[in-house]
Scaffold this active site. Structure first.
Site, PDB file in Angstrom:
ATOM      1  N   GLU A 146      11.583  -3.215  -8.930  1.00  0.00           N
ATOM      2  CA  GLU A 146      11.753  -2.128  -7.968  1.00  0.00           C
ATOM      3  C   GLU A 146      12.117  -0.882  -8.775  1.00  0.00           C
ATOM      4  O   GLU A 146      13.223  -0.755  -9.286  1.00  0.00           O
ATOM      5  CB  GLU A 146      12.879  -2.462  -6.975  1.00  0.00           C
ATOM      6  CG  GLU A 146      12.769  -3.850  -6.342  1.00  0.00           C
ATOM      7  CD  GLU A 146      11.726  -3.906  -5.240  1.00  0.00           C
ATOM      8  OE1 GLU A 146      11.094  -2.865  -4.968  1.00  0.00           O
ATOM      9  OE2 GLU A 146      11.545  -4.980  -4.643  1.00  0.00           O
ATOM     10  N   GLY A 148       0.783  -1.228   0.000  1.00  0.00           N
ATOM     11  CA  GLY A 148       0.000   0.000   0.000  1.00  0.00           C
ATOM     12  C   GLY A 148       0.809   1.270   0.000  1.00  0.00           C
ATOM     13  O   GLY A 148       0.387   2.284  -0.570  1.00  0.00           O
ATOM     14  N   ASP A 149       1.985   1.233   0.646  1.00  0.00           N
ATOM     15  CA  ASP A 149       2.798   2.448   0.731  1.00  0.00           C
ATOM     16  C   ASP A 149       3.834   2.541  -0.373  1.00  0.00           C
ATOM     17  O   ASP A 149       4.832   3.242  -0.242  1.00  0.00           O
ATOM     18  CB  ASP A 149       3.475   2.529   2.110  1.00  0.00           C
ATOM     19  CG  ASP A 149       4.345   1.315   2.410  1.00  0.00           C
ATOM     20  OD1 ASP A 149       4.293   0.333   1.627  1.00  0.00           O
ATOM     21  OD2 ASP A 149       5.068   1.343   3.423  1.00  0.00           O
TER      22      ASP A 149
END
Length: 453
Positions: free
Chosen positions: A271, A106-107
């Site tokens: 990433e 979520g973050d």
């Protein structure tokens, strides 16, 4: 049939415990503290309501090449909207599928923003840009911008139940593209694995590498993304900008390993930012850095590997069999409707490909893979198995007396009806043979190399 072959997760690194290795750069192992993400950092990002509006607006604007559907709702009731992009959205056809998933944590919201930008770019350019057109015409691209809208609303890693969605799948036993395996063979505990890895890095300066059967293919796919990126391949921490998941840090219950084992999907975790929640002003730059990487990775599903279909030699019907590659302990299943398969492989090598189906004799062929190749398999029924098939309780055999009765019937007043039936049967046989030839020869895209076994 949607052959789900690639599942890519867009993330930003985890923060809190920062370990410095010998290159002097950082990597992040543990869950971040929710208080680290300020409200100001969320400014400029789409809310869940705005994301839903953007998805539906895309569906209206680009309805000719897309459809919008939901795979359910989150714990808090947010719809999990998916965008499908194809020249025939929602239609089952012999093409592979590719899935992009963002915002698993979520973050880490950058992925959800980039995926909306990607969908709109393809919509705006699929007529004039060859790469966008290749994607639209030759696969089904599924985009889930946010897998964890609950965590995004709460500005924390887990969902509404505080579950880390990338640690909650059945287990198999930074700026980087990492690939399976994520977990090692040692399942004693995550903390013990991290401790051993930390100690090995500082004491011995080495990492533990756990490659899956398709390790070479995963390295190739990760390199496609890294080399197309603005600076990922220049990383001083990760050679070439890629890394084996377990070699970086092992995790268990991850989506990446689960998809490879149980879902038949090749998944990469990307990433794409050094910061979990960069300023919204940086998003246009991050998009430009990642745009070609995302497009080239999707296109690799069409440009790389071997594909084909499996048929029965006696009837020409599609067989939902399986494909194996000699030396690679992994099986790819063909689709049930069209018996089509798509097998990602590293180019520039020779492979022995085998098609098989229970009740049929397997066949194999050797191919030199430059970029992409087609190998169709026409399998013969296994007569040994056929002879051993248990007889039906209904005995349909005839003795000589029965044959005589049948002959008298055919030579009698029903001769005209019998003649008509013979003509109809011959016509149906002709049409079936013609359809078989058409089916075997039909391919949407002309490959560089095609064989029929």
């Amino acid at each position: 049939m949607y052959i789900e072959y690639q599942w890519v997760v867009l993330e930003t690194p985890m923060k809190r415990c920062t370990i410095v290795d010998f290159s002097g750069s950082t990597r992040h192992l543990f869950e971040g503290n929710p208080s680290e993400t300020s409200f100001d950092k969320a400014k400029g990002y789409m809310t869940n309501a705005e994301l839903e509006k953007a998805v539906k607006e895309f569906g209206r604007r680009c309805s000719n090449i897309s459809r919008i559907y939901s795979i359910g709702k989150s714990v808090s009731g947010f719809p999990l909207w998916v965008i499908e992009i194809s020249d025939k959205p929602g239609v089952e056809e012999p093409e592979p599928a590719f899935k992009f998933i963002g915002n698993v944590h979520g973050d880490e919201p950058v992925g959800r923003e980039l995926l909306i930008l990607l969908a709109n770019w393809i919509c705006d350019n699929h007529v004039k840009d060859s790469l966008a057109r290749l994607i639209v015409e030759n696969m089904h691209l599924h985009i889930l911008p946010s897998m964890n809208p609950d965590g995004y609303a709460l500005k924390r890693r887990g969902n509404a139940n505080n579950i880390d969605l990338n640690r909650d799948f059945p287990d198999q036993g930074a700026l980087v593209a990492n690939y399976p395996w994520d977990g090692t063979q040692d399942k004693r505990s995550f903390l013990l694995s991290v401790y051993r890895k930390v100690m090995s890095l500082f004491i011995y300066g080495r990492r533990y590498y756990y490659g899956c059967p398709d390790d070479e293919a995963f390295q190739f796919l990760a390199s496609v993304y890294s080399r197309s990126h603005y600076n990922m391949s220049l990383s001083t921490e990760f050679q070439g900008g890629i890394i084996n998941g377990a070699s970086w840090y092992p995790i268990y219950g991850g989506m990446q390993d689960w998809n490879y084992i149980y879902g038949g999907c090749f998944e990469l975790t990307l990433e794409i930012s050094d910061d979990k929640w960069p300023s919204a002003e940086e998003l246009p730059t991050i998009w430009e850095y990642n745009k070609m990487s995302m497009l080239n990775l999707v296109a690799s599903l069409v440009k790389t590997g071997v594909r084909g279909r499996i048929f029965s030699s006696d009837s020409g019907r599609p067989l939902p069999g399986s494909i194996t590659i000699k030396g690679i302990n992994y099986t790819v299943n063909a689709g049930r409707a069209f018996a089509d398969y798509y097998r990602l492989l590293t180019p520039g090598k020779r492979y022995e490909v085998m098609g098989s189906m229970p009740g049929y004799k397997p066949k194999s062929t050797s191919i030199w893979l430059e970029e992409t190749a087609t190998a169709d398999f026409i399998l013969d029924p296994d007569s040994a198995l056929k002879d051993n098939t248990p007889r039906s309780i209904c005995d349909c055999s005839y003795d000589s007396k029965a044959k005589l009765v049948l002959l008298e019937f055919l030579l009698g007043f029903h001769m005209e009806v019998c003649f008509v039936l013979i003509v109809i049967g011959a016509l149906l046989c002709f049409l079936l043979k013609r359809r078989q030839k058409f089916t075997l020869g039909k391919h949407k895209q002309s490959p560089k190399r095609s064989v029929v076994v």
